[in-house]
Enzyme design. Structure first.
Site, PDB file in Angstrom:
ATOM      1  N   ASP A  64      -0.778  67.300  29.633  1.00  0.00           N
ATOM      2  CA  ASP A  64      -0.439  67.873  30.944  1.00  0.00           C
ATOM      3  C   ASP A  64       0.880  67.286  31.459  1.00  0.00           C
ATOM      4  OD1 ASP A  64      -1.374  65.358  31.511  1.00  0.00           O
ATOM      5  OD2 ASP A  64      -2.834  65.988  33.023  1.00  0.00           O
ATOM      6  N   SER A  65       1.418  66.291  30.718  1.00  0.00           N
ATOM      7  CA  SER A  65       2.761  65.789  31.010  1.00  0.00           C
ATOM      8  C   SER A  65       3.784  66.909  30.884  1.00  0.00           C
ATOM      9  CB  SER A  65       3.121  64.633  30.065  1.00  0.00           C
ATOM     10  OG  SER A  65       2.882  65.003  28.719  1.00  0.00           O
ATOM     11  N   GLU A  83      -4.044  53.908  28.574  1.00  0.00           N
ATOM     12  CA  GLU A  83      -2.677  53.985  29.106  1.00  0.00           C
ATOM     13  C   GLU A  83      -2.424  52.848  30.096  1.00  0.00           C
ATOM     14  OE1 GLU A  83      -1.442  57.875  30.372  1.00  0.00           O
ATOM     15  OE2 GLU A  83       0.386  57.127  31.332  1.00  0.00           O
ATOM     16  N   LYS A 114      -8.789  66.731  25.653  1.00  0.00           N
ATOM     17  CA  LYS A 114      -8.753  65.378  26.233  1.00  0.00           C
ATOM     18  C   LYS A 114      -9.021  65.492  27.724  1.00  0.00           C
ATOM     19  CE  LYS A 114      -4.742  62.946  26.845  1.00  0.00           C
ATOM     20  NZ  LYS A 114      -4.718  62.788  28.332  1.00  0.00           N
ATOM     21  N   ASP A 137      -4.850  69.047  26.494  1.00  0.00           N
ATOM     22  CA  ASP A 137      -5.214  68.258  27.677  1.00  0.00           C
ATOM     23  C   ASP A 137      -5.884  69.144  28.723  1.00  0.00           C
ATOM     24  OD1 ASP A 137      -5.141  65.677  28.528  1.00  0.00           O
ATOM     25  OD2 ASP A 137      -2.997  65.651  29.007  1.00  0.00           O
ATOM     26  N   GLU A 162      -9.530  62.930  31.460  1.00  0.00           N
ATOM     27  CA  GLU A 162      -9.268  61.614  32.046  1.00  0.00           C
ATOM     28  C   GLU A 162     -10.487  61.084  32.801  1.00  0.00           C
ATOM     29  OE1 GLU A 162      -5.684  61.625  34.377  1.00  0.00           O
ATOM     30  OE2 GLU A 162      -4.482  62.400  32.711  1.00  0.00           O
TER      31      GLU A 162
HETATM   32  O1  KIV Z   1      -0.181  64.193  29.101  1.00  0.00           O
HETATM   33  C1  KIV Z   1       0.183  63.278  28.356  1.00  0.00           C
HETATM   34  O2  KIV Z   1       1.307  63.272  27.816  1.00  0.00           O
HETATM   35  C2  KIV Z   1      -0.749  62.183  28.113  1.00  0.00           C
HETATM   36  C3  KIV Z   1      -0.250  61.026  27.309  1.00  0.00           C
HETATM   37  C4  KIV Z   1       0.591  60.158  28.159  1.00  0.00           C
HETATM   38  C5  KIV Z   1      -1.342  60.281  26.674  1.00  0.00           C
HETATM   39  O3  KIV Z   1      -1.837  62.223  28.563  1.00  0.00           O
END
Ligand code: KIV
Length: 262
Positions: A42-43, A179, A110, A81, A112
């Site tokens: 999600d970055s 992280e 993934k 994500d 959180e």
């Molecule tokens: O979204 C992302 O890039 C992440 C990484 C920093 C692990 O969750």
């Protein structure tokens, strides 16, 4: 790389190298390397759309980028994500969000945090969806955490993180991202878990590492978190190439005869 290889690699003490990936041409390049797995993170909201946080990423957006990566990625394990709140609704909606990413081409999702997610993780795993956990600095909770700060400092916090990692493992996660966690703590947790830990800002004692594509390439130069290593001066190289292009255009050196239709 398949999901069971994560555990195999940990058992063989082979480190896992992950990178984030958001688009098809990056996926083509990654495909030609030994990188083990990619995360469509999600970055993407920050590094590709210029947001200050990851909060505006939607399931639709991540699915779009998963599809782009999957279209050119044949052998890499792709993790999608789950974005902010998409897995904090009712069980049905949460499963639908995870399903969208899998249908777009992800091999796992993934999410959180541990608190409030364990039932969903069990449900997803029972439904055939591998889940990667993410603890420590969880960027979707940036406002709750009071900023992008190291997590797990102090005995109580460290103990909580440790317990939550074990909870994720018990719930069925095949791996967990740590992280911004002190290196010693990340190492202890990695040794206590059967599943591999993937670190970002968590020292060298984790079972693998992940970097964000734009940080790794030195394309993002506005800030450099302590844990980032730039493997290329991407921004400088692109700027130089653009300077040369502009000079060539202005001096009529581009295009030349071979680059023109006769
Ligand atoms: O979204 C992302 O890039 C992440 C990484 C920093 C692990 O969750």
């Amino acid at each position: 790389m398949k999901v069971h290889h994560f555990l195999e690699k940990k058992e063989k003490h082979e480190k896992i190298a992950m990178i984030t990936c958001y688009e098809s041409w990056a996926a083509v390049i990654v495909e030609q390397t030994e990188v083990d797995a990619v995360l469509v993170g999600d970055s993407v909201a920050m590094v590709m759309y210029g947001d200050d946080t990851t909060l505006n990423a939607s399931t639709e957006l991540i699915a779009r980028h998963v599809r782009a990566v999957a279209s050119r990625s044949k052998n890499k394990f792709i993790v999608g994500d789950l974005p902010f709140l998409s897995y904090r609704l009712d069980l049905r909606s949460n499963v639908v969000a995870a399903g969208e990413l899998m249908k777009a081409g992800a091999h796992a999702v993934k999410l959180e945090g541990a608190r409030g997610n364990l039932e969903l993780i069990r449900h997803l795993v029972d439904s055939g969806i591998p889940v990667m956990g993410h603890l420590g600095l969880t960027p979707q909770s940036v406002h709750q955490l009071g900023g992008y700060r190291v997590q797990g400092r102090g005995a109580e916090e460290a103990e909580r993180l440790h317990v939550e990692c074990l909870d994720l493992e018990k719930a069925g996660c095949f791996s967990v991202v740590l992280e911004c966690v002190p290196a010693e703590l990340a190492k202890d947790i990695s040794q206590a878990l059967k599943i591999p830990t993937i670190g970002i800002g968590a020292g060298a004692g984790t079972d693998g590492q992940i970097l964000v594509w734009h940080d790794f390439l030195g394309l993002q130069t506005e800030m450099k978190p302590k844990f980032v290593r730039r493997y290329l001066s991407g921004a400088d190289l692109v700027r130089e190439a653009l300077g040369k292009y502009v000079r060539d255009v202005k001096s009529s050196q581009f295009p030349n005869g071979e680059e023109s239709f006769q």
